[in-house]
Design a protein around this motif. Sequence first.
Motif, mmCIF file in Angstrom:
data_model
loop_
_atom_site.group_PDB
_atom_site.id
_atom_site.type_symbol
_atom_site.label_atom_id
_atom_site.label_comp_id
_atom_site.label_asym_id
_atom_site.label_seq_id
_atom_site.Cartn_x
_atom_site.Cartn_y
_atom_site.Cartn_z
ATOM 1 N N VAL A 151 9.426 -12.373 -23.183
ATOM 2 C CA VAL A 151 8.255 -12.700 -22.262
ATOM 3 C C VAL A 151 8.803 -13.709 -21.135
ATOM 4 O O VAL A 151 8.199 -13.386 -19.984
ATOM 5 N N GLY A 152 9.571 -14.482 -21.238
ATOM 6 C CA GLY A 152 10.046 -15.263 -20.390
ATOM 7 C C GLY A 152 10.691 -14.426 -19.066
ATOM 8 O O GLY A 152 10.518 -14.533 -17.806
ATOM 9 N N ILE A 153 11.511 -13.507 -19.367
ATOM 10 C CA ILE A 153 12.072 -12.566 -18.627
ATOM 11 C C ILE A 153 11.184 -11.685 -17.792
ATOM 12 O O ILE A 153 11.158 -11.564 -16.632
ATOM 13 N N ALA A 154 9.839 -11.435 -18.487
ATOM 14 C CA ALA A 154 8.907 -10.565 -17.941
ATOM 15 C C ALA A 154 8.345 -11.517 -16.841
ATOM 16 O O ALA A 154 7.929 -10.901 -15.703
ATOM 17 N N ILE A 155 7.863 -12.608 -16.990
ATOM 18 C CA ILE A 155 7.157 -13.400 -16.492
ATOM 19 C C ILE A 155 8.056 -13.735 -14.845
ATOM 20 O O ILE A 155 7.687 -13.592 -13.907
ATOM 21 N N GLY A 156 9.334 -14.149 -15.214
ATOM 22 C CA GLY A 156 10.162 -14.551 -13.892
ATOM 23 C C GLY A 156 10.498 -13.458 -13.199
ATOM 24 O O GLY A 156 10.482 -13.460 -11.945
ATOM 25 N N GLY A 157 10.894 -12.357 -13.972
ATOM 26 C CA GLY A 157 11.370 -11.227 -13.165
ATOM 27 C C GLY A 157 10.116 -10.310 -12.514
ATOM 28 O O GLY A 157 10.393 -9.897 -11.398
ATOM 29 N N SER A 158 8.974 -10.385 -13.072
ATOM 30 C CA SER A 158 7.851 -9.801 -12.225
ATOM 31 C C SER A 158 7.318 -10.769 -11.026
ATOM 32 O O SER A 158 7.087 -10.088 -9.925
ATOM 33 N N ILE A 159 7.481 -12.162 -11.101
ATOM 34 C CA ILE A 159 7.260 -12.690 -10.023
ATOM 35 C C ILE A 159 8.186 -12.290 -8.706
ATOM 36 O O ILE A 159 7.886 -12.129 -7.732
ATOM 37 N N VAL A 160 9.681 -12.362 -9.033
ATOM 38 C CA VAL A 160 10.521 -11.829 -8.222
ATOM 39 C C VAL A 160 10.381 -10.613 -7.489
ATOM 40 O O VAL A 160 10.668 -10.451 -6.337
ATOM 41 N N VAL A 161 10.158 -9.667 -8.561
ATOM 42 C CA VAL A 161 10.075 -8.268 -7.913
ATOM 43 C C VAL A 161 8.725 -8.180 -7.100
ATOM 44 O O VAL A 161 8.604 -7.333 -6.104
ATOM 45 N N LEU A 162 7.833 -8.865 -7.538
ATOM 46 C CA LEU A 162 6.495 -8.773 -6.533
ATOM 47 C C LEU A 162 6.605 -9.463 -5.075
ATOM 48 O O LEU A 162 6.376 -8.422 -4.419
ATOM 49 N N TYR A 163 7.238 -10.187 -5.099
ATOM 50 C CA TYR A 163 7.469 -10.823 -3.328
ATOM 51 C C TYR A 163 8.500 -9.954 -2.736
ATOM 52 O O TYR A 163 8.498 -10.152 -1.672
ATOM 53 N N SER A 164 9.481 -9.452 -3.695
ATOM 54 C CA SER A 164 10.390 -8.827 -3.240
ATOM 55 C C SER A 164 9.959 -7.500 -2.556
ATOM 56 O O SER A 164 10.285 -6.905 -1.425
ATOM 57 N N VAL A 165 9.185 -6.706 -3.538
ATOM 58 C CA VAL A 165 8.501 -5.443 -2.830
ATOM 59 C C VAL A 165 7.549 -5.797 -1.912
ATOM 60 O O VAL A 165 7.384 -4.903 -0.790
ATOM 61 N N LEU A 166 6.897 -6.949 -1.787
ATOM 62 C CA LEU A 166 5.777 -6.851 -0.570
ATOM 63 C C LEU A 166 6.432 -6.960 0.715
ATOM 64 O O LEU A 166 6.118 -6.600 1.635
ATOM 65 N N GLY A 167 7.552 -8.202 0.694
ATOM 66 C CA GLY A 167 7.893 -8.205 1.971
ATOM 67 C C GLY A 167 9.526 -8.173 2.381
ATOM 68 O O GLY A 167 9.995 -8.318 3.201
ATOM 69 N N GLY A 168 10.017 -7.654 1.222
ATOM 70 C CA GLY A 168 11.649 -7.336 1.436
ATOM 71 C C GLY A 168 12.326 -8.679 1.945
ATOM 72 O O GLY A 168 11.971 -9.751 1.278
ATOM 73 N N MET A 169 13.105 -8.795 2.840
ATOM 74 C CA MET A 169 14.015 -9.864 3.104
ATOM 75 C C MET A 169 13.177 -10.933 3.737
ATOM 76 O O MET A 169 13.456 -11.818 3.748
ATOM 77 N N TRP A 170 12.163 -10.484 4.574
ATOM 78 C CA TRP A 170 11.252 -11.593 4.933
ATOM 79 C C TRP A 170 10.717 -12.550 4.069
ATOM 80 O O TRP A 170 10.717 -13.539 4.051
ATOM 81 N N SER A 171 9.994 -11.796 3.024
ATOM 82 C CA SER A 171 9.360 -12.533 1.879
ATOM 83 C C SER A 171 10.363 -13.440 1.278
ATOM 84 O O SER A 171 10.444 -14.677 0.975
ATOM 85 N N ILE A 172 11.730 -12.756 1.006
ATOM 86 C CA ILE A 172 12.791 -13.440 0.396
ATOM 87 C C ILE A 172 13.315 -14.496 1.301
ATOM 88 O O ILE A 172 13.610 -15.801 0.502
ATOM 89 N N THR A 173 13.282 -14.421 2.376
ATOM 90 C CA THR A 173 13.833 -15.433 3.142
ATOM 91 C C THR A 173 12.742 -16.653 3.400
ATOM 92 O O THR A 173 12.906 -17.925 3.222
ATOM 93 N N LEU A 174 11.573 -16.513 3.329
ATOM 94 C CA LEU A 174 10.471 -17.377 3.427
ATOM 95 C C LEU A 174 10.483 -18.256 2.145
ATOM 96 O O LEU A 174 10.466 -19.355 2.116
ATOM 97 N N THR A 175 10.420 -17.532 0.837
ATOM 98 C CA THR A 175 10.511 -18.024 -0.374
ATOM 99 C C THR A 175 11.740 -18.525 -0.597
ATOM 100 O O THR A 175 11.889 -19.974 -1.183
#
Length: 482
Positions: A151-175
Amino acid sequence: MVGDYAVIALYVAAMIGIGWVGMRLARTKSDFLVAGRRLGWFMYSGTMSAIVLGGASTIGGVGLGYTHGVSGAWLVLTIGLGILALHAFFARRLVKLRVYTVSEMLDLRYGGSSTVIAGVVMWGYTLMLTVTSTLSFATVFHVLLGVPSAVGIAIGGSIVVLYSVLGGMWSITLTDIAQFVIKTIGVLLVLLPMSLVAAGGPDGLAERVPPDFLDPTSIGGATIVTYVLTYGFGLLIGQDIWQRVFTARSPRVATGGGLLSGAYCLVYGVAGALIGTAAKVLYPDLGNADDAFATIVAELLPTGVRGLVLAAALSALMSTSSGALIACSTVTTTDVLTRLRGASTDVRTNRITTLVLGVVAIGVAMAVDDVVAALTVAYNILVGGLLVAILGGLVWKRGTRAGALASMVVGSVVVLVSMAVHGLLANEPIYYGLGASLVCYVVVSLLTPRTDPEVLAAWDQRTSGAGPVPETALEDTVGGGR
């Protein structure tokens, strides 16, 4: 823990919100993969620091301090030294190349298609780095919420995947910038001074630990050398690191911002070791050194502040995980899909690829208990197989495509055989692999015809910044056109 939960919830909401902002900025392939190559000094330095200072540097660095004292800083110190070397000697030329992957650089330098082996190794390395970082979420969310590992892996991984998919490197840079600030406050400005005060200050700390805890080399010379070869050199050639270099607005920004990041890493490494040493004084009987970070946070800090420092640990994991994910996605789309399709990929394809790889990484992390050995294999092959060909191409014009291919194949095979003989975690594989790779590169290069002068001339033009802007740098529409 209500105050801590509130801080964590606010942090997670902020990361998702920043990802949404990044989506509005990621309109082209260049935006999605390298933030449009527009980062200035502060953003570049912050995002570079965030990607290299992950869970191993934070939780693992404190654990090494708990076990070895101040010499436990060497893991993170070698990371900082690698970042300093990369930006002092190579970053300016890398920015001028205006490519997306390490494999593209090899093609430009040696001519022809030199990237099959490099692409496979880099893809495996970035995927395993993503899996390892995703697996680390299990510990943090277990401490926070008491949930099972999956469950912990799913929660943390899903958050990362969500913002990475949304904006790619721009989202990753801002976060990453937000995570960099949180880590600086939580670890350097809160946890470090409070730990030292609780342990009796510098003088009290020195009186209450064994003498070897204050010896900066007590971890062992062989271990330090292995850290330098594996992590310091690995940072010189890793796709996840180079991709951050490609985001710089100019060679000057990359050099200056990178040197600041390297210096920050050195400070961070010493801080982690001192926190771990303080934890040894305060809680000397922990069964697992890696529990030192969570223990000192839970026992020493007040509510709310504890949530901030746990958010700092979460930041460390998310920055590394998202950086590895976008690197793996870039290798997949640029070095694999583009070659299969015969045409450049667009933003939609990059988003889908990132989503699929993120789901795969979460699934693999749930299916295994420990991927440290697999990551060690990937790191050893990365350094033992690719380091000589990559750095040789940057510093030795006599190096040839045949020499590069021979060094990659032989180095990788020697590393694998040495790990089978000496063990996955032994020091010998990286030594033997690098040695064999270097010999093959030099000998085969000298025995084969020189690289085509036209190839070298085009390479010199590109690295000097005088050459034509490559097609990949001009892809600025959703469809990948110009």
